[in-house]
Motif scaffolding. Structure first.
Motif, mmCIF file in Angstrom:
data_model
loop_
_atom_site.group_PDB
_atom_site.id
_atom_site.type_symbol
_atom_site.label_atom_id
_atom_site.label_comp_id
_atom_site.label_asym_id
_atom_site.label_seq_id
_atom_site.Cartn_x
_atom_site.Cartn_y
_atom_site.Cartn_z
ATOM 1 N N GLU A 1 -29.213 24.321 8.336
ATOM 2 C CA GLU A 1 -29.801 25.041 7.209
ATOM 3 C C GLU A 1 -31.293 25.285 7.431
ATOM 4 O OE1 GLU A 1 -28.841 24.005 3.264
ATOM 5 O OE2 GLU A 1 -26.689 23.762 3.660
ATOM 6 N N SER A 2 -31.997 24.298 7.981
ATOM 7 C CA SER A 2 -33.425 24.477 8.266
ATOM 8 C C SER A 2 -33.637 25.539 9.344
ATOM 9 C CB SER A 2 -34.039 23.145 8.710
ATOM 10 O OG SER A 2 -33.909 22.166 7.702
ATOM 11 N N TRP A 3 -32.799 25.497 10.369
ATOM 12 C CA TRP A 3 -32.839 26.526 11.428
ATOM 13 C C TRP A 3 -32.582 27.902 10.843
ATOM 14 C CZ3 TRP A 3 -27.944 28.761 12.985
ATOM 15 C CH2 TRP A 3 -28.036 29.671 14.059
ATOM 16 N N ASN A 4 -31.560 27.994 10.007
ATOM 17 C CA ASN A 4 -31.224 29.270 9.394
ATOM 18 C C ASN A 4 -32.363 29.789 8.524
ATOM 19 O OD1 ASN A 4 -29.883 30.551 6.664
ATOM 20 N ND2 ASN A 4 -28.944 31.309 8.559
ATOM 21 N N ALA A 5 -33.011 28.889 7.758
ATOM 22 C CA ALA A 5 -34.139 29.306 6.925
ATOM 23 C C ALA A 5 -35.277 29.861 7.778
ATOM 24 C CB ALA A 5 -34.635 28.132 6.082
ATOM 25 N N ALA A 6 -35.515 29.233 8.940
ATOM 26 C CA ALA A 6 -36.565 29.729 9.840
ATOM 27 C C ALA A 6 -36.204 31.105 10.383
ATOM 28 C CB ALA A 6 -36.779 28.733 10.975
ATOM 29 N N LEU A 7 -34.953 31.284 10.797
ATOM 30 C CA LEU A 7 -34.536 32.598 11.310
ATOM 31 C C LEU A 7 -34.667 33.665 10.232
ATOM 32 C CD1 LEU A 7 -31.296 31.843 13.373
ATOM 33 C CD2 LEU A 7 -33.686 31.827 14.136
ATOM 34 N N ARG B 1 -37.983 34.047 14.510
ATOM 35 C CA ARG B 1 -37.527 34.555 15.806
ATOM 36 C C ARG B 1 -37.432 36.086 15.839
ATOM 37 N NH1 ARG B 1 -37.502 31.833 20.678
ATOM 38 N NH2 ARG B 1 -37.014 29.650 20.328
ATOM 39 N N GLY B 2 -38.050 36.730 14.882
ATOM 40 C CA GLY B 2 -38.075 38.181 14.889
ATOM 41 C C GLY B 2 -37.051 38.806 13.964
ATOM 42 N N PRO B 3 -37.142 40.141 13.758
ATOM 43 C CA PRO B 3 -36.300 40.823 12.767
ATOM 44 C C PRO B 3 -34.808 40.781 13.065
ATOM 45 C CG PRO B 3 -37.637 42.403 14.010
ATOM 46 C CD PRO B 3 -38.148 41.050 14.352
ATOM 47 N N ARG B 4 -34.409 40.849 14.340
ATOM 48 C CA ARG B 4 -32.978 40.818 14.643
ATOM 49 C C ARG B 4 -32.381 39.475 14.257
ATOM 50 N NH1 ARG B 4 -31.038 42.743 20.460
ATOM 51 N NH2 ARG B 4 -31.925 44.660 19.577
ATOM 52 N N TRP B 5 -33.053 38.391 14.609
ATOM 53 C CA TRP B 5 -32.598 37.069 14.222
ATOM 54 C C TRP B 5 -32.663 36.911 12.702
ATOM 55 C CZ3 TRP B 5 -29.834 33.623 16.685
ATOM 56 C CH2 TRP B 5 -29.854 33.564 18.071
ATOM 57 N N ALA B 6 -33.643 37.526 12.060
ATOM 58 C CA ALA B 6 -33.758 37.425 10.604
ATOM 59 C C ALA B 6 -32.541 38.039 9.916
ATOM 60 C CB ALA B 6 -35.040 38.104 10.120
ATOM 61 N N ARG B 7 -32.090 39.198 10.414
ATOM 62 C CA ARG B 7 -30.905 39.829 9.831
ATOM 63 C C ARG B 7 -29.666 38.948 10.042
ATOM 64 N NH1 ARG B 7 -33.570 44.376 11.997
ATOM 65 N NH2 ARG B 7 -32.294 44.328 13.906
ATOM 66 N N HIS C 1 -28.958 24.648 0.434
ATOM 67 C CA HIS C 1 -29.266 23.379 -0.208
ATOM 68 C C HIS C 1 -30.764 23.075 -0.057
ATOM 69 C CE1 HIS C 1 -24.925 23.330 0.541
ATOM 70 N NE2 HIS C 1 -24.839 22.498 -0.480
ATOM 71 N N TRP C 2 -31.168 21.849 -0.378
ATOM 72 C CA TRP C 2 -32.580 21.477 -0.221
ATOM 73 C C TRP C 2 -33.057 21.737 1.208
ATOM 74 C CZ3 TRP C 2 -36.171 19.529 -3.722
ATOM 75 C CH2 TRP C 2 -35.694 19.213 -4.987
ATOM 76 N N ALA C 3 -32.197 21.518 2.186
ATOM 77 C CA ALA C 3 -32.587 21.709 3.587
ATOM 78 C C ALA C 3 -32.963 23.146 3.890
ATOM 79 C CB ALA C 3 -31.440 21.282 4.501
ATOM 80 N N ALA C 4 -32.426 24.100 3.115
ATOM 81 C CA ALA C 4 -32.741 25.512 3.319
ATOM 82 C C ALA C 4 -34.077 25.892 2.698
ATOM 83 C CB ALA C 4 -31.631 26.384 2.735
ATOM 84 N N PHE C 5 -34.710 24.936 2.031
ATOM 85 C CA PHE C 5 -36.038 25.109 1.450
ATOM 86 C C PHE C 5 -36.914 23.979 1.993
ATOM 87 C CE2 PHE C 5 -32.954 26.979 -1.326
ATOM 88 C CZ PHE C 5 -33.556 28.109 -1.877
ATOM 89 N N ARG D 1 -25.464 15.305 15.526
ATOM 90 C CA ARG D 1 -26.922 15.162 15.453
ATOM 91 C C ARG D 1 -27.592 15.885 16.627
ATOM 92 N NH1 ARG D 1 -29.111 11.073 12.116
ATOM 93 N NH2 ARG D 1 -27.522 9.880 10.993
ATOM 94 N N ARG D 2 -27.020 15.730 17.819
ATOM 95 C CA ARG D 2 -27.619 16.388 18.992
ATOM 96 C C ARG D 2 -27.563 17.905 18.843
ATOM 97 N NH1 ARG D 2 -24.964 12.085 21.789
ATOM 98 N NH2 ARG D 2 -23.169 13.411 22.266
ATOM 99 N N LEU D 3 -26.431 18.416 18.353
ATOM 100 C CA LEU D 3 -26.331 19.857 18.149
ATOM 101 C C LEU D 3 -27.334 20.312 17.091
ATOM 102 C CD1 LEU D 3 -24.922 22.542 18.662
ATOM 103 C CD2 LEU D 3 -23.172 21.871 16.978
ATOM 104 N N GLY D 4 -27.504 19.521 16.041
ATOM 105 C CA GLY D 4 -28.475 19.868 15.006
ATOM 106 C C GLY D 4 -29.888 19.938 15.554
ATOM 107 N N ARG D 5 -30.241 18.995 16.420
ATOM 108 C CA ARG D 5 -31.595 19.013 17.008
ATOM 109 C C ARG D 5 -31.794 20.254 17.870
ATOM 110 N NH1 ARG D 5 -30.724 13.286 17.265
ATOM 111 N NH2 ARG D 5 -29.952 13.416 19.408
ATOM 112 N N ALA D 6 -30.733 20.701 18.531
ATOM 113 C CA ALA D 6 -30.833 21.931 19.320
ATOM 114 C C ALA D 6 -31.100 23.132 18.419
ATOM 115 C CB ALA D 6 -29.545 22.135 20.126
ATOM 116 N N PHE D 7 -30.410 23.195 17.279
ATOM 117 C CA PHE D 7 -30.686 24.259 16.310
ATOM 118 C C PHE D 7 -32.148 24.215 15.876
ATOM 119 C CE2 PHE D 7 -26.006 24.295 15.041
ATOM 120 C CZ PHE D 7 -25.782 25.561 15.572
ATOM 121 N N ALA D 8 -32.629 23.026 15.551
ATOM 122 C CA ALA D 8 -33.995 22.885 15.056
ATOM 123 C C ALA D 8 -35.011 23.341 16.100
ATOM 124 C CB ALA D 8 -34.253 21.434 14.655
#
Length: 558
Positions: free
Chosen positions: A373-379, A384-390, A403-407, A486-493
């Motif tokens: 969710e935090s990764w998604n909020a950043a995108l 990561r630019g407009p394409r990733w934002a869309r 959720h809270w993680a998205a904020f 957890r490892r996959l989550g850290r990669a997203f972050a």
């Protein structure tokens, strides 16, 4: 003769000094609604009219602290509750005694959960298993001397405006064409009343809500799935011709059916909207004007509220309507709301043994889900630019990443507040974040990268009361707590360039799946947590469904 259409619901109860309570009812015509208690406590109120429906919130005064008294409801002097042939024990108002530091105080039992579809009609199979509230009511009916909750905290999705039952769909089809939007979802205030009729008229649940005080807050399904996910989501919804009537009706019905009962008699007396609605022969337009204002400027209304139960404080926090959605400024609470929460959490620290923060959305999620969710909020915010934002916005809506993680800023502000509350010389024994939404239960505990607070701080998530979760989602949540997750989550972050969090956390209980309720038992500075799940009855032997304790633990010892 005037009839009782829905209720009574016992809402607010205060045992301090002169005991007070409020009882909510819906009647089938205008009348004077009255409550009479054993021992002389009483109250009455004239009904008010909203969209053709008659309601009253009856303030009861003269209750003695530390007592339990039976009550009856009268409409225009005629008793309508309890029914003459009621199979249930008397509905009672139980007032706690006055709490003082170091006293041998009575136990406070706080039960909570979220996400409740209405119980299946009698005689029909229930596709998601027995309802936890229905089952609790049956257990208390069978054993009136059993320990019962002192308060029931319902953390969102009390009704499902976007997922209606077969019975409700038949009622909807009787008044409009379901081939036209919004289809089988509710469209207006009248259709919202169908949801509450269905949810609160089940005999067992009706009795339970008449005798156990309740606190409520909405979540998304009370209006629509993923309500206020993002600014673009909201802009898109506002283009749909049926949306305005849905949101206005959702806010109006929430105010009538849930919000009013959250308030104390003193707060009700000072509430200008409540006074205005009661002063009108028909309060519909005045309430609708309020809903229009609340939709246009969410910061103009506060749905959050505070309740004190002796030396335990509950802050129920609105994490849906109070959001700031503009990208680059996203917050799960607007500045005034965040300021209010902070003030209430830090006020009178020496007067509290426990602080409960009710938020429909969990603060601490499985680490993989949090990082996603935090990764998604950043995108979505353009990191990561407009394409990733869309892509991020599409994924946010498709996967419910809100959720809270998205904020992230709001997540960190709450972490900081909890640490501050838990670190002072008068810190409470426990700080418990009570949540639902995610259709399973777990216990998680944070560790701060700086000094650890003195208080025991825990995330307690319990959901659903009566709902389901697909096997694929169950597996996903289990994986979310795993080392690989957890490892996959850290990669997203890392990909989203997400800042390092101030806290880490681990799961110390769960995940548990099924219809369930959690209960906190608080006595002085001691705290014990239990989780009870519904077990199906044996149809062949006639055994009824029952609540079975599947986990019990001390959060703060004697």
């Amino acid at each position: 003769m005037t009839g009782l259409r829905l209720g009574p619901l016992l809402r607010y109860v205060d045992g301090e000094s002169a005991g007070t309570a409020t009882i909510w009812v819906e009647t089938d015509r205008p009348c004077t609604a009255e409550v009479r208690c054993e021992g002389g406590a009483h109250g009455s109120s004239r009904t008010f009219l909203i969209a053709g429906h008659h309601y009253a919130l009856i303030p009861v005064t003269g209750l003695t602290p530390g007592t339990t008294v039976a009550y009856e409801v009268l409409l225009d002097e005629v008793r309508v509750w309890p029914p003459e042939d009621s199979p249930f024990p008397p509905s009672v108002i139980r007032t706690p005694g006055t709490a003082t530091p170091g006293s041998d105080t009575a136990e406070l039992h706080v039960s909570f959960g979220s996400c409740r579809w209405a119980s299946a009609p009698v005689g029909e199979p229930d596709p998601v298993g027995p309802d936890a509230l229905h089952t609790l009511a049956a257990a208390l009916t069978a054993d009136p001397g059993a320990v019962r909750p002192d308060v029931l905290i319902l953390l969102g999705d009390q009704v499902y405006a976007d997922e209606t039952s077969k019975a409700t769909r038949r009622r909807l089809a009787g008044r409009r064409d379901l081939a036209e939007p919004p289809g089988a979802e509710v469209a207006d205030f009248e259709e919202y009343t169908y949801l509450y009729d269905e949810s609160w008229s089940d005999p067992q649940v009706r009795w339970l809500l008449s005798t156990v005080p309740s606190c409520m807050i909405f979540d998304d399904h009370d209006v629509i799935d993923d309500w206020n996910t993002s600014a673009s989501w909201l802009a898109e919804m506002r283009t749909r011709p049926w949306w305005q009537e849905r949101i206005l009706s959702g806010l109006m019905s929430y105010w009538v059916y849930q919000h009013l009962g959250n308030l104390s008699p003193a707060e009700l007396a000072a509430d200008k909207l409540y006074a205005a609605v009661r002063a009108e022969s028909d309060g519909t337009e005045r309430l609708r004007e309020f809903a229009v204002e609340a939709d246009a400027d969410p910061a103009c209304v506060r749905w959050s509220y505070r309740r004190d139960f002796g030396r335990t404080r509950l802050l129920m926090v609105d994490t849906r309507a109070a959001r700031v959605l503009a990208e680059g400024h996203r917050e799960i609470l607007d500045p005034d709301e965040a300021r209010w929460v902070r003030e209430q959490a830090l006020t009178d620290p020496g007067d509290r043994d426990h602080l409960l923060i009710g938020t429909s959305l969990p603060w601490l999620l499985p680490p993989l889900v949090h990082d996603a969710e935090s990764w998604n909020a950043a995108l979505a915010g353009g990191e990561r630019g407009p394409r990733w934002a869309r892509f991020g916005e599409k994924l946010r809506r498709a996967a419910d990443l809100e959720h809270w993680a998205a904020f992230p800023t709001s997540f960190e502000k709450l972490a900081s507040l909890l640490a501050e509350v838990g670190s002072g010389p008068d810190a409470p024994a426990t700080v418990c974040v009570l949540s639902g939404d995610v259709h399973h239960a777990y216990v998680a505990e944070p560790l701060w990268r700086s000094d650890q607070p003195r208080s025991r701080i825990v995330q307690l998530t319990c959901s659903p009361v009566h709902n389901s979760i697909p096997l694929s989602i169950r597996l996903g949540f289990r994986f979310g707590w795993s080392r690989a997750g957890r490892r996959l989550g850290r990669a997203f972050a890392r990909h989203g360039r997400v800042a390092t969090r101030s806290v880490t956390w681990g799961k110390t209980g769960g995940p548990w799946f099924g219809n369930q309720l959690m209960t906190l038992t608080l006595r002085g500075r001691a705290a014990r947590l239990s989780l009870a799940q519904v077990r199906e009855g044996d149809g062949e032997s006639g055994a009824a469904a029952r609540l079975v304790t599947v986990d019990e633990r001390e959060l703060a010892p004697e």
